[in-house]
Design an enzyme around this catalytic site. Structure first.
Site, PDB file in Angstrom:
ATOM      1  N   CYS A 233       0.855  -1.174   0.000  1.00  0.00           N
ATOM      2  CA  CYS A 233       0.000   0.000   0.000  1.00  0.00           C
ATOM      3  C   CYS A 233       0.895   1.229   0.000  1.00  0.00           C
ATOM      4  CB  CYS A 233      -0.869   0.005   1.243  1.00  0.00           C
ATOM      5  SG  CYS A 233       0.113  -0.079   2.742  1.00  0.00           S
TER       6      CYS A 233
ATOM      7  N   ASP B 100       2.902 -24.944 -26.613  1.00  0.00           N
ATOM      8  CA  ASP B 100       3.748 -25.605 -25.630  1.00  0.00           C
ATOM      9  C   ASP B 100       2.810 -26.427 -24.752  1.00  0.00           C
ATOM     10  OD1 ASP B 100       5.951 -26.036 -23.839  1.00  0.00           O
ATOM     11  OD2 ASP B 100       4.985 -24.594 -22.524  1.00  0.00           O
TER      12      ASP B 100
ATOM     13  N   ASP C 260       4.819 -20.301 -22.291  1.00  0.00           N
ATOM     14  CA  ASP C 260       4.707 -19.609 -21.008  1.00  0.00           C
ATOM     15  C   ASP C 260       6.025 -19.535 -20.255  1.00  0.00           C
ATOM     16  OD1 ASP C 260       4.797 -22.356 -20.337  1.00  0.00           O
ATOM     17  OD2 ASP C 260       4.141 -21.782 -18.332  1.00  0.00           O
TER      18      ASP C 260
ATOM     19  N   ASP D 289      10.524 -21.645 -23.391  1.00  0.00           N
ATOM     20  CA  ASP D 289       9.868 -21.363 -24.671  1.00  0.00           C
ATOM     21  C   ASP D 289      10.374 -20.076 -25.300  1.00  0.00           C
ATOM     22  OD1 ASP D 289       8.148 -23.508 -24.227  1.00  0.00           O
ATOM     23  OD2 ASP D 289       6.837 -22.257 -23.015  1.00  0.00           O
TER      24      ASP D 289
END
Lengths: 809, 77
Positions: free
Chosen positions: A101, A508, A700, A704
Site C-alpha cells: 500500500c 507448448d 509460457d 519457450d
C-alpha cells in the site's frame, strides 16, 4: 477461541498463538511472530508508528528471518554490475518486495531518508522499484538493504537497462505530442464548424480571416511538433529509396498546410487547416498506441540474466570459496545447495537429488539425478546439497548459450509485410505523380501558375491519406480495444494483421495446454488419517507435489485443519518429508520412501500416468494421493474451434513420449514432438518456416522464450514467466484458453475490415482523383468528401467491436 | 459583431486552454505522472513533515558533495 489481528501485519490468528507484549503501557499488543514484534518495536522507537494509521486495513506479510547474507551486496563484482556512480555519489535501482500500500512506500522512503548518507530515495508504487542515491563512504549498500529488511521488507537490485529508460522517454515524448495534437485538433474543429456554417449562410471576410488565422495558429504546432515523426520517417524512407506511408502523410499534410497558408494570405480560397490537424493527429494516435506496447529487448535479457547467479561455491580440497562465475574452469569441483541454481554444465560426483528443470524444459515435474548423471546450468537443486564437476566454463554452458542465442534471434524476428504499407507506398507515388502531371497540364494548358497550383494541391488534398491512412490504424485500434475486453493484449497493432496471416499454431504443453501445477485427482484414506498432520507436513515443503497436496487439503479439509507445529521436520533427499508430532513419526513422500521406511501396504497402489504421494503415520499407510497436471479450462473446445479456422496445430514439449501422447490425445492434437530442449523447439520452428509456414507460437516458460522469439507472432499466457511475457507480442491474461480462439477471431476480423477499408479508399480515390485533376472539385466539396470518406472507414471499423463471443462449453 | 470581439474571445480562450496544456506538459516532463498510484495517494501523505524531509535530504546531499569537493575527492573512474 477468539480471533485477533497481529498488530503489525494485521493478519488474523487465534488469540492463543499470538505473542502478548505488555511493554506499551496498559493495553497489550499482540504479534503473530517475533519478526512482526521486532518491526513494531523499531517503528515505535523511531517515532514512525503513524505508519499503522496510514496503512488502514491493508495486511502485510510477516517479515521472515532467513535471508541470504547481505555481505554479497558489498562485493566488487556486484557493485560494478548494479551501481552507477555519478559525481562521487552512488546510484542503484532496487526492487522492494512486500510493498502493499502507499503506507509501505511512505515508510520505506521515510526510514531510508533518515539514514545518514542516503541523499535520494524515490519509490515507484506501481512497480515497487526504487531508486536510491547514497554516499558510499558514509553507508554501505549492505547496510541500506539491511535497513529495508529490518522493517520487514526485502530488497534486491535490478539492472535498469538504458533501453527501458529510453523506451519510457519515447513514450513520454509521444504522449506529449499526442496531447498537443488532440488539444489543437479539438479546438480547430469548433472553429471549423463556424467556418462551414459561414460557408452556407455567408460570413464577412474579416471574420473569416480571424478564424483562418486562429486555425493557422493551432495547426502549426500539430504539423511541426506532433507531425515531426512523419517528416523523420519520410526522410529516412526517401533516403533509403522507398516510399512509405510517412511520405504520403508528410507530403499530404504539409502541402495542404502550405496551400492553406497561401489561401489564408491570398483570401481567395478555402483553408484546410482542419484536415491537416485531423490527419496528423489521427494517424499519430495509432502510432502512439504502438509505442505504448513496444517491446523492450534489453529488458528481456535483463530479466533473463538476473536469474543467473553471479558466484558459485568452488570446493578446493577441504575449503569452500565463493568465486565469480566467470573464473570457473572445466573440471572444477562445485557445490550447489538446495534452492540454488547450477551455474555451469557438470556431472554429479556426490549425493543425489531432485532438480527443478523448468527453466530449460518447462516441466513442472522435478527430475531425479544421482552420481554420474549430467546436470545442466539452469537446473535448480530442490532438496539436497550436491557436488558436481564442471564440464564447461560459464560462457559455453547451456544457459549462457541460450541467453546469447536469444539476443541474436531477438533482432532477427520475422515480420510479414504489411498490406497497407505496401499499397500505400505505390499509392503515394501515383498520387504525387498525378499531382505533378495535373500541375504541368494546367500550367501549359491555361498558363496560370496560381490556378495550376490550386488544382494540383486539391488533387493531393482529395487523395489525402485520410481514408487510406486511417484504414489500418482505426481498424486495429478498435480491434485492440475489443481484444483488451477479452483479456488479450496485443503489444503492437500490426500483430493483429500478422496473426491473421499465420497458418500454423504451435503450442507448448506444460503451462499452456496444461496448468503446470500438479493437482490431486484421486485420494484414498485409511484408518487413522488426520488432515491437520498431513497439512502441517506438506506445508513445510516447497516441492510442487507437496504444494499440490497442500492446496488439495486446504480446499477439502479447511475446517478440520488445525494449526499444529511439528518437531524435527526434515526433507529426505528427493523422496519426501519426515517429521515428528508428539512421538508419532510422520512420513510423506513417494513409494521409495515408504518402502525404505518399512511402511506396510495393505494393497498394491500403482498408477502409470499419475505421480503418487503417500502419507504414513508410525509406519502405517493412512492416505494416498494421485496427482496429475490438469488441462486448462476449455483447452479441448478451443483447439477444436481453431482447427475449424484452418490452422495447423502442433504441440511441442520437453516432456517424455507417453505424457505428451496422453495430453495430445485428450485435446485432439495429431502432431506433437516430445523430449525437446529449448533450442530444439526453436529449430523445429525454423524448419517449418523454411517450408513457408507462418507461425504463431504460444508458450509460457523460460524454456519457450527462444522459440517464441523465432515465430512470427509469439503469444504468452499471462500466468507465464516475465521473460516469456516480455518477449511475446500478444499476452493472454487470466487462465482461460478461450481467449486464444478469440485472439485469432479478432485478428482475422480486423484483417478483413482493413481489406474492406482499403478497397473502399481505392475506389473512392479512383473516382475522386480524376474529378479533381480536371478541376471539378469545389473547395467545400473536397473538404466534405474527405471527411465523409474518413467517416465511412471509421464506421466500418467500429463493426469489429461487435464480435459475437465463442460459445463456452 | 465587431471583429475585435471575435478575435479577443478566440485568442483568450485558446490562450487559456494552451496554458492548461503547458501545465500538463510541464508536469509530464517533471515525472509527476510516472507513478500513478503514488500520484493518487500522494495527497494523503502530503504534509509539512514531508516537505521538511525533502529539504533535509537536499541539505544532506549538498553537505556530502561539499565535503567531497573539500577533500579533493575524485570519482575512481
Amino acid at each position: 477461541m477468539s480471533k485477533r489481528c497481529c498488530d503489525h501485519c494485521h493478519l488474523e490468528y487465534d488469540e492463543s498463538i499470538l505473542l502478548k507484549d505488555l511493554s506499551f503501557g496498559q493495553s497489550p499488543k499482540y504479534f503473530c511472530c517475533k519478526g512482526c514484534q521486532g518491526v513494531y518495536h523499531l517503528l515505535k522507537s523511531e517515532g514512525l508508528d503513524s505508519f499503522y494509521a496510514k496503512m488502514g486495513d491493508t495486511t502485510l506479510e510477516p517479515p521472515t528471518d532467513a535471508r541470504e547474507d547481505s555481505g554479497t551486496f558489498d562485493l566488487d563484482g556486484f557493485i560494478s554490475k548494479y551501481v552507477k556512480k555519478c559525481d562521487g555519489l552512488s546510484e542503484i535501482y532496487l526492487v522492494i518486495e512486500g510493498i502493499h500500500c502507499s503506507a509501505c512506500v511512505w515508510l520505506n522512503e521515510k526510514v531510508l531518508s533518515k539514514k545518514e548518507g542516503i541523499v535520494e530515495v524515490v519509490i515507484n508504487h506501481t512497480n515497487s522499484k526504487a531508486k536510491v542515491v547514497w554516499d558510499m563512504q558514509t553507508i554501505k549498500l549492505s547496510q541500506i538493504i539491511e535497513t529495508i529488511r529490518s522493517i520487514g521488507y526485502n530488497a534486491y537490485p535490478y539492472d535498469p537497462s538504458i533501453q527501458e529508460d529510453r523506451a519510457n522517454a519515447v513514450r513520454k515524448e509521444y504522449y506529449a505530442k499526442l496531447l498537443v495534437g488532440v488539444f489543437a485538433t479539438m479546438n480547430i474543429m469548433w472553429i471549423a464548424i463556424a467556418q462551414y456554417e459561414g460557408y452556407f449562410s455567408g460570413m464577412r471576410q474579416d471574420i473569416k480571416n480571424i478564424l483562418n488565422f486562429a486555425e493557422f495558429v493551432l495547426a502549426t504546432p500539430v504539423l511541426f511538433y506532433t507531425g515531426s515523426v512523419y517528416f523523420k520517417g519520410a526522410y529516412f524512407a526517401l533516403k533509403n529509396r522507398f516510399v512509405s506511408m510517412d511520405v504520403l502523410v508528410a507530403s499530404g499534410a504539409s502541402l495542404a498546410y502550405a496551400f492553406s497558408v497561401y489561401a489564408m494570405l491570398s483570401k481567395n480560397a478555402e483553408v484546410y487547416f482542419d484536415s491537416v490537424a485531423m490527419i496528423v493527429t489521427f494517424v499519430f494516435a495509432g502510432k502512439y498506441l504502438e509505442v505504448l506496447g513496444r517491446k523492450k529487448a534489453v529488458d528481456v535479457m535483463d530479466s533473463f540474466s538476473s536469474t543467473m547467479p553471479l558466484e558459485a561455491t568452488l570446493v578446493k580440497g577441504y575449503e569452500k570459496v565463493l568465486v565469480p562465475v566467470e573464473s570457473l574452469h572445466v573440471d572444477d569441483i562445485l557445490e550447489v545447495k538446495a534452492g540454488e541454481q547450477v551455474v555451469v554444465d557438470g556431472e554429479i560426483i556426490s549425493a543425489e537429488g531432485f532438480f527443478d528443470t523448468s527453466k530449460l524444459s518447462g516441466e513442472s515435474k522435478p527430475i531425479y539425478k544421482s552420481v554420474g548423471d549430467k546436470i545442466l546450468s539452469g537446473y535448480i537443486s530442490l532438496d539436497s546439497v550436491l557436488r558436481y564437476k564442471a564440464l564447461s566454463d560459464f560462457s559455453s554452458s547451456t544457459f549462457s548459450k541460450i541467453v546469447s542465442l536469444l539476443s541474436t534471434s531477438m533482432d532477427k524476428k520475422p515480420f510479414i509485410e504489411k498490406m497497407a504499407n505496401t499499397i500505400s507506398g505505390y499509392f503515394s507515388l501515383v498520387v504525387l505523380g498525378l499531382a505533378l502531371l495535373t500541375f504541368i497540364g494546367w500550367f501549359i494548358g491555361f498558363g496560370s501558375f496560381e490556378k495550376a497550383l490550386i488544382v494540383a494541391i486539391s488533387v493531393i488534398v482529395i487523395a489525402c491519406p485520410c481514408a487510406l491512412g486511417l484504414a489500418t490504424p482505426v481498424a486495429t485500434v478498435v480491434g485492440i480495444g475489443s481484444a483488451v475486453k477479452q483479456g488479450i493484449l496485443f503489444k503492437e497493432a500490426s500483430f493483429l494483421e500478422t496473426m491473421a496471416k499465420c497458418d500454423t499454431l504451435i503450442l507448448d504443453k506444460t503451462g499452456t495446454i496444461t496448468q503446470g501445477k500438479p493437482t490431486v485427482l484421486f485420494s484414498q484414506y485409511f484408518d487413522g488419517f488426520e488432515p491437520s498432520l498431513l497439512y502441517a507436513l506438506v506445508a513445510n515443503s516447497t516441492h510442487p507435489i507437496s504444494k499440490g497436496v497442500a492446496l488439495y487439503m486446504r480446499e477439502n479439509f479447511n475446517n478440520e485443519i488445525k494449526n499444529i507445529s511439528l518437531e524435527s521436520v526434515k526433507s529426505i533427499d528427493s523422496r519426501g518429508v519426515e517429521a515428528r508430532y508428539k512421538g508419532a513419526r510422520l512420513l510423506g513422500g513417494n513409494l521409495k520412501l515408504m518402502q525404505s521406511s518399512g511402511v506396510v501396504f495393505e494393497e498394491e497402489v500403482v498408477s502409470e500416468d499419475m505421480t503418487l504421494f503417500f502419507f504414513a503415520i508410525n509406519a502405517k499407510l493412512v492416505a494416498v494421493f494421485g496427482l496429475q497436471d490438469s488441462l486448462r479450462d476449455g483447452a479441448k473446445e478451443t483447439i477444436e474451434a481453431l482447427k475449424k479456422m484452418g490452422l495447423d496445430i502442433v504441440m511441442l514439449t520437453g516432456d517424455i513420449l507417453h505424457v505428451a501422447q496422453d495430453i495430445a490425445q485428450k485435446v485432439g492434437i495429431k502432431r506433437f514432438e516430445y523430449s525437446l530442449l529449448p533450442s530444439d523447439k526453436a529449430e523445429y520452428i525454423d524448419k517449418l518456416r523454411d517450408d513457408g509456414k507462418k507461425i504463431v507460437m504460444v508458450g509460457d516458460g523460460i524454456n519457450d522464450v527462444l522459440a517464441l522469439s523465432k515465430s512470427e507472432v509469439a503469444i504468452a499466457m499471462g500466468s507465464g514467466t516475465d521473460v516469456a511475457v516480455n518477449v511475446s507480442d500478444v499476452v493472454i491474461g487470466g487462465d482461460s484458453f478461450f481467449a486464444l480462439y478469440e485472439a485469432f477471431f479478432i485478428s482475422k476480423k480486423v484483417y478483413r475490415i482493413i481489406r474492406e477499408n482499403i478497397a473502399f479508399s481505392v475506389v473512392y480515390n479512383t473516382i475522386m482523383i480524376p474529378l479533381a485533376m480536371f478541376g471539378f472539385i469545389m473547395p467545400l466539396f473536397a473538404a466534405l468528401s474527405m471527411s465523409l470518406s474518413s467517416l465511412v472507414v471509421v464506421v466500418n471499423s467500429m463493426r469489429i467491436g461487435s464480435i459475437r463471443k465463442i460459445k463456452k462449453g | 459583431m465587431d471583429v475585435w470581439v471575435v478575435a479577443m474571445m478566440l485568442g483568450v480562450s485558446i490562450l487559456l486552454g494552451a496554458l492548461g496544456l503547458v501545465g500538463l506538459l510541464w508536469g509530464l516532463k517533471n515525472g509527476q505522472f510516472d507513478d500513478r498510484e503514488k500520484f493518487l495517494n500522494g495527497t494523503s501523505f502530503d504534509s509539512e513533515e514531508a516537505l521538511n524531509d525533502a529539504i533535509s535530504m537536499e541539505k544532506k546531499k549538498d553537505k556530502i558533495l561539499e565535503e567531497k569537493r573539500k577533500t579533493g575527492y575524485r570519482p575512481p573512474d
